[in-house]
Design a protein around this motif. Sequence first.
Motif, PDB file in Angstrom:
ATOM      1  N   ARG B   2       0.305   2.397  -7.553  1.00  0.00           N
ATOM      2  CA  ARG B   2       1.431   2.152  -8.470  1.00  0.00           C
ATOM      3  C   ARG B   2       1.240   0.855  -9.249  1.00  0.00           C
ATOM      4  O   ARG B   2       1.819   0.660 -10.301  1.00  0.00           O
ATOM      5  CB  ARG B   2       2.735   2.060  -7.657  1.00  0.00           C
ATOM      6  CG  ARG B   2       3.321   3.377  -7.307  1.00  0.00           C
ATOM      7  CD  ARG B   2       4.352   3.824  -8.334  1.00  0.00           C
ATOM      8  NE  ARG B   2       5.509   2.938  -8.369  1.00  0.00           N
ATOM      9  CZ  ARG B   2       5.916   2.297  -9.460  1.00  0.00           C
ATOM     10  NH1 ARG B   2       5.265   2.413 -10.588  1.00  0.00           N
ATOM     11  NH2 ARG B   2       6.973   1.529  -9.401  1.00  0.00           N
ATOM     12  N   TYR B   3       0.433  -0.031  -8.691  1.00  0.00           N
ATOM     13  CA  TYR B   3       0.228  -1.327  -9.338  1.00  0.00           C
ATOM     14  C   TYR B   3      -0.945  -1.300 -10.317  1.00  0.00           C
ATOM     15  O   TYR B   3      -1.266  -2.296 -10.921  1.00  0.00           O
ATOM     16  CB  TYR B   3      -0.008  -2.409  -8.281  1.00  0.00           C
ATOM     17  CG  TYR B   3       1.199  -2.620  -7.399  1.00  0.00           C
ATOM     18  CD1 TYR B   3       2.225  -3.458  -7.798  1.00  0.00           C
ATOM     19  CD2 TYR B   3       1.313  -1.964  -6.186  1.00  0.00           C
ATOM     20  CE1 TYR B   3       3.344  -3.648  -7.005  1.00  0.00           C
ATOM     21  CE2 TYR B   3       2.422  -2.141  -5.379  1.00  0.00           C
ATOM     22  CZ  TYR B   3       3.437  -2.983  -5.793  1.00  0.00           C
ATOM     23  OH  TYR B   3       4.538  -3.156  -4.996  1.00  0.00           O
ATOM     24  N   GLU B   8      -0.587   5.645 -14.320  1.00  0.00           N
ATOM     25  CA  GLU B   8       0.491   6.449 -14.904  1.00  0.00           C
ATOM     26  C   GLU B   8       0.041   7.206 -16.145  1.00  0.00           C
ATOM     27  O   GLU B   8       0.631   8.220 -16.521  1.00  0.00           O
ATOM     28  CB  GLU B   8       1.693   5.555 -15.212  1.00  0.00           C
ATOM     29  CG  GLU B   8       2.419   5.164 -13.941  1.00  0.00           C
ATOM     30  CD  GLU B   8       3.631   4.311 -14.211  1.00  0.00           C
ATOM     31  OE1 GLU B   8       3.972   4.110 -15.390  1.00  0.00           O
ATOM     32  OE2 GLU B   8       4.215   3.838 -13.236  1.00  0.00           O
ATOM     33  N   GLY B  46       2.456   8.021  -6.065  1.00  0.00           N
ATOM     34  CA  GLY B  46       2.954   7.450  -7.317  1.00  0.00           C
ATOM     35  C   GLY B  46       3.546   8.494  -8.245  1.00  0.00           C
ATOM     36  O   GLY B  46       3.415   8.400  -9.471  1.00  0.00           O
ATOM     37  N   ARG B 121      -1.883 -11.572   9.934  1.00  0.00           N
ATOM     38  CA  ARG B 121      -1.072 -11.016   8.847  1.00  0.00           C
ATOM     39  C   ARG B 121      -1.961 -10.161   7.949  1.00  0.00           C
ATOM     40  O   ARG B 121      -3.048 -10.588   7.561  1.00  0.00           O
ATOM     41  CB  ARG B 121      -0.460 -12.141   8.000  1.00  0.00           C
ATOM     42  CG  ARG B 121       0.410 -13.081   8.788  1.00  0.00           C
ATOM     43  CD  ARG B 121       1.878 -12.692   8.683  1.00  0.00           C
ATOM     44  NE  ARG B 121       2.677 -13.194   9.791  1.00  0.00           N
ATOM     45  CZ  ARG B 121       3.139 -14.433   9.891  1.00  0.00           C
ATOM     46  NH1 ARG B 121       2.885 -15.304   8.964  1.00  0.00           N
ATOM     47  NH2 ARG B 121       3.850 -14.797  10.933  1.00  0.00           N
ATOM     48  N   PRO B 122      -1.496  -8.942   7.596  1.00  0.00           N
ATOM     49  CA  PRO B 122      -2.298  -8.111   6.703  1.00  0.00           C
ATOM     50  C   PRO B 122      -2.386  -8.737   5.313  1.00  0.00           C
ATOM     51  O   PRO B 122      -1.435  -9.365   4.852  1.00  0.00           O
ATOM     52  CB  PRO B 122      -1.542  -6.788   6.670  1.00  0.00           C
ATOM     53  CG  PRO B 122      -0.196  -7.068   7.190  1.00  0.00           C
ATOM     54  CD  PRO B 122      -0.255  -8.305   8.010  1.00  0.00           C
ATOM     55  N   GLN B 123      -3.532  -8.570   4.707  1.00  0.00           N
ATOM     56  CA  GLN B 123      -3.737  -9.154   3.383  1.00  0.00           C
ATOM     57  C   GLN B 123      -4.526  -8.161   2.532  1.00  0.00           C
ATOM     58  O   GLN B 123      -5.398  -7.452   3.025  1.00  0.00           O
ATOM     59  CB  GLN B 123      -4.522 -10.452   3.521  1.00  0.00           C
ATOM     60  CG  GLN B 123      -4.528 -11.288   2.262  1.00  0.00           C
ATOM     61  CD  GLN B 123      -5.221 -12.636   2.473  1.00  0.00           C
ATOM     62  OE1 GLN B 123      -6.233 -12.711   3.151  1.00  0.00           O
ATOM     63  NE2 GLN B 123      -4.683 -13.673   1.885  1.00  0.00           N
ATOM     64  N   ILE B 124      -4.190  -8.119   1.244  1.00  0.00           N
ATOM     65  CA  ILE B 124      -4.929  -7.278   0.306  1.00  0.00           C
ATOM     66  C   ILE B 124      -5.964  -8.158  -0.388  1.00  0.00           C
ATOM     67  O   ILE B 124      -5.652  -9.287  -0.774  1.00  0.00           O
ATOM     68  CB  ILE B 124      -3.971  -6.670  -0.732  1.00  0.00           C
ATOM     69  CG1 ILE B 124      -2.957  -5.751  -0.051  1.00  0.00           C
ATOM     70  CG2 ILE B 124      -4.738  -5.908  -1.807  1.00  0.00           C
ATOM     71  CD1 ILE B 124      -1.852  -5.282  -0.975  1.00  0.00           C
ATOM     72  N   GLN B 141       1.999  -8.756 -10.319  1.00  0.00           N
ATOM     73  CA  GLN B 141       2.751  -8.795  -9.061  1.00  0.00           C
ATOM     74  C   GLN B 141       1.840  -8.558  -7.864  1.00  0.00           C
ATOM     75  O   GLN B 141       1.960  -9.202  -6.834  1.00  0.00           O
ATOM     76  CB  GLN B 141       3.846  -7.730  -9.079  1.00  0.00           C
ATOM     77  CG  GLN B 141       4.993  -8.087 -10.000  1.00  0.00           C
ATOM     78  CD  GLN B 141       5.861  -6.874 -10.254  1.00  0.00           C
ATOM     79  OE1 GLN B 141       5.372  -5.750 -10.361  1.00  0.00           O
ATOM     80  NE2 GLN B 141       7.152  -7.099 -10.377  1.00  0.00           N
ATOM     81  N   LEU B 142       0.895  -7.602  -8.026  1.00  0.00           N
ATOM     82  CA  LEU B 142      -0.027  -7.309  -6.936  1.00  0.00           C
ATOM     83  C   LEU B 142      -1.043  -8.446  -6.788  1.00  0.00           C
ATOM     84  O   LEU B 142      -1.354  -8.876  -5.673  1.00  0.00           O
ATOM     85  CB  LEU B 142      -0.752  -5.986  -7.188  1.00  0.00           C
ATOM     86  CG  LEU B 142      -1.716  -5.560  -6.084  1.00  0.00           C
ATOM     87  CD1 LEU B 142      -0.971  -5.296  -4.785  1.00  0.00           C
ATOM     88  CD2 LEU B 142      -2.501  -4.324  -6.482  1.00  0.00           C
ATOM     89  N   ARG B 144      -0.678 -11.465  -7.408  1.00  0.00           N
ATOM     90  CA  ARG B 144      -0.016 -12.627  -6.803  1.00  0.00           C
ATOM     91  C   ARG B 144      -0.051 -12.543  -5.275  1.00  0.00           C
ATOM     92  O   ARG B 144      -0.143 -13.554  -4.581  1.00  0.00           O
ATOM     93  CB  ARG B 144       1.437 -12.671  -7.289  1.00  0.00           C
ATOM     94  CG  ARG B 144       2.248 -13.842  -6.784  1.00  0.00           C
ATOM     95  CD  ARG B 144       3.619 -13.860  -7.450  1.00  0.00           C
ATOM     96  NE  ARG B 144       4.411 -12.666  -7.196  1.00  0.00           N
ATOM     97  CZ  ARG B 144       5.155 -12.480  -6.103  1.00  0.00           C
ATOM     98  NH1 ARG B 144       5.185 -13.386  -5.167  1.00  0.00           N
ATOM     99  NH2 ARG B 144       5.857 -11.368  -5.941  1.00  0.00           N
ATOM    100  N   LEU B 145       0.011 -11.324  -4.745  1.00  0.00           N
ATOM    101  CA  LEU B 145       0.060 -11.140  -3.299  1.00  0.00           C
ATOM    102  C   LEU B 145      -1.330 -11.035  -2.661  1.00  0.00           C
ATOM    103  O   LEU B 145      -1.458 -11.070  -1.444  1.00  0.00           O
ATOM    104  CB  LEU B 145       0.847  -9.868  -2.957  1.00  0.00           C
ATOM    105  CG  LEU B 145       2.315  -9.818  -3.396  1.00  0.00           C
ATOM    106  CD1 LEU B 145       2.895  -8.439  -3.135  1.00  0.00           C
ATOM    107  CD2 LEU B 145       3.104 -10.873  -2.640  1.00  0.00           C
TER     108      LEU B 145
END
Lengths: 412, 150
Positions: B2-3, B8, B46, B121-124, B141-142, B144-145
């Motif tokens: 989705r990110y 889409e 998605g 902690r899980p991390q991408i 947004q993605l 950033r994480l």
Amino acid sequence: MRRRPIWIFSALAMLVHTTAVAQDEHEPADDVEAREDRATERESEEDTEDLESLLGESVVTTASRGAERASSAPASVFTITAREIEIFGIRSVDDALEFLGLGIYVLRPRDYETGIDVGAQGIIERDGGRRILVLVDGHVMNSQDTGQVTIHEGLGVPVEAIDHIEVMLGAGSVIYGSNAMTAVIHVFTRTPGEEAIVRVTAGLQVAPPIDTDGDPTVPDGPGERAGFRYRFGAGALVPFRWLGSDAELTIEAEWIEDLSNSYATPVFDASAEDSGWNVYAGDTTWGGTAHHTMQAPSVLASLRIGDFRLRAMANYYYHNMPFNGRFADPLSREERYAARIDLTHSAYVTPEANLSTRPYADFTHWGERTSWSLPYFCFEGQVDGCRFERSSPGRSAGLEQILTVDWDLDTV
Amino acid sequence: VRYERGFERGSDRDAIVLVVHRANNAESQRVSAQLVRALGRVRSLGGRPLRVLRHAYEDEAALRTELDRRTPTVVYFSAGFGRDIPAITRAVGTRNVITVSAVGRDVDRGIVIGFELSSSRPQIAINFGRARRQDLEFSAQLLRLARVVR
């Protein structure tokens, strides 16, 4: 839970679509478009919040010896991370539990007293930690002889080696055996990433003398001195390839020495037979100014090649105990040393079954030496006093095998 | 997915997830079976109908053929591909496909997205350069994480 972002998106998308169609008959197209944009923004924000909450949750392995989310683990497990340890300047496992622990209580006399105890679930016993189980990468740190464990500098894990600490509150004896009565404290050490890292650290703490009221003072009286506590740490985390397999080497070493500040107690009259302070024959008083020394070198090494991991830990811990027995007796001391080694092989024998095999061997020693003339410590006739010594050497070896089966897989 | 902004654009097609494992590696088979089991509970990805396919990795050429034949949206590599990532990256080339690995370290070697644990902690992890070469555009947004590899 993993399906939730998709489900939330689908539900929200349907809701937004339905709302937009219903409004289409009554509102101008521009308003509907703006409304849709705002809804999409809201969806995106909610999606991100959902992802953030997933990423913010700890993955724990202590509760059922397999990776799972902390919220779905069958026990209360919380995690203290290396980052938190670093941020708060924590230098040992007991400090980490005392400062960041939830539902766990660390009773920590200063280094001049023997023993340290950890309580959980409302239970704390002066039993040297027999009712908690401490593990380092799965290796039991409790003495195989006495069941006791120390979690201050005497644990022998360099603080820079710690990746995170999992604390499972409550009884874990079904999985971990007799020591895991009130809590399981599991220390996980760092492993190398893609790049090799070499790290050197040093720290110094200075403390003023303490007077009988517990206030800091300047060192001007006999025996008064400022205290210095310093530590050096060095470590290397190296990934490499060997015979076509991924391999990792981790070495961490630490030296801590505490040349304590002086601290004063009131001086008690020991001349009367029943005063309670006549612990050593001939001493007319008990109390005054004292200080202590503590040394705690430790080293931890781990080599992983493919499915094999060899790990070795060794440490020495010494501190003298000016309040035990004869006051400020330089011979009073507690001493610990230990060497531990294990070799782990963990591999999936089939996609459904993992077999982990771990032979291990421990050599531990704990000893205490104090000077007394009280009958409890000395033999009859030793009226001038004696040196009371006790020690507990432990040697153990064993083999642990764990078979984990996931029978719900549709493998090809 | 989705990110990824391009996802889409292809909303008229099924979302095809190709799950790749090593045939002779039990852990790799286990991870891929776990993912297939999890995806089996999901009907759409998605908002697009989801199709899950499996492929046992043999070599670069066979993977290239499979990618041409299946035209997946996402290719998920389970464990045990460490030394094959350069070959996998060559097989993927500049195809507009999201490559995902169960091993975070594979991202540093050329996979676009990976998952890892950092202090429990899980991390991408996202390989930004590789994503650009594969014409993938992830939202800020993605990014950033995630741990971003350039």
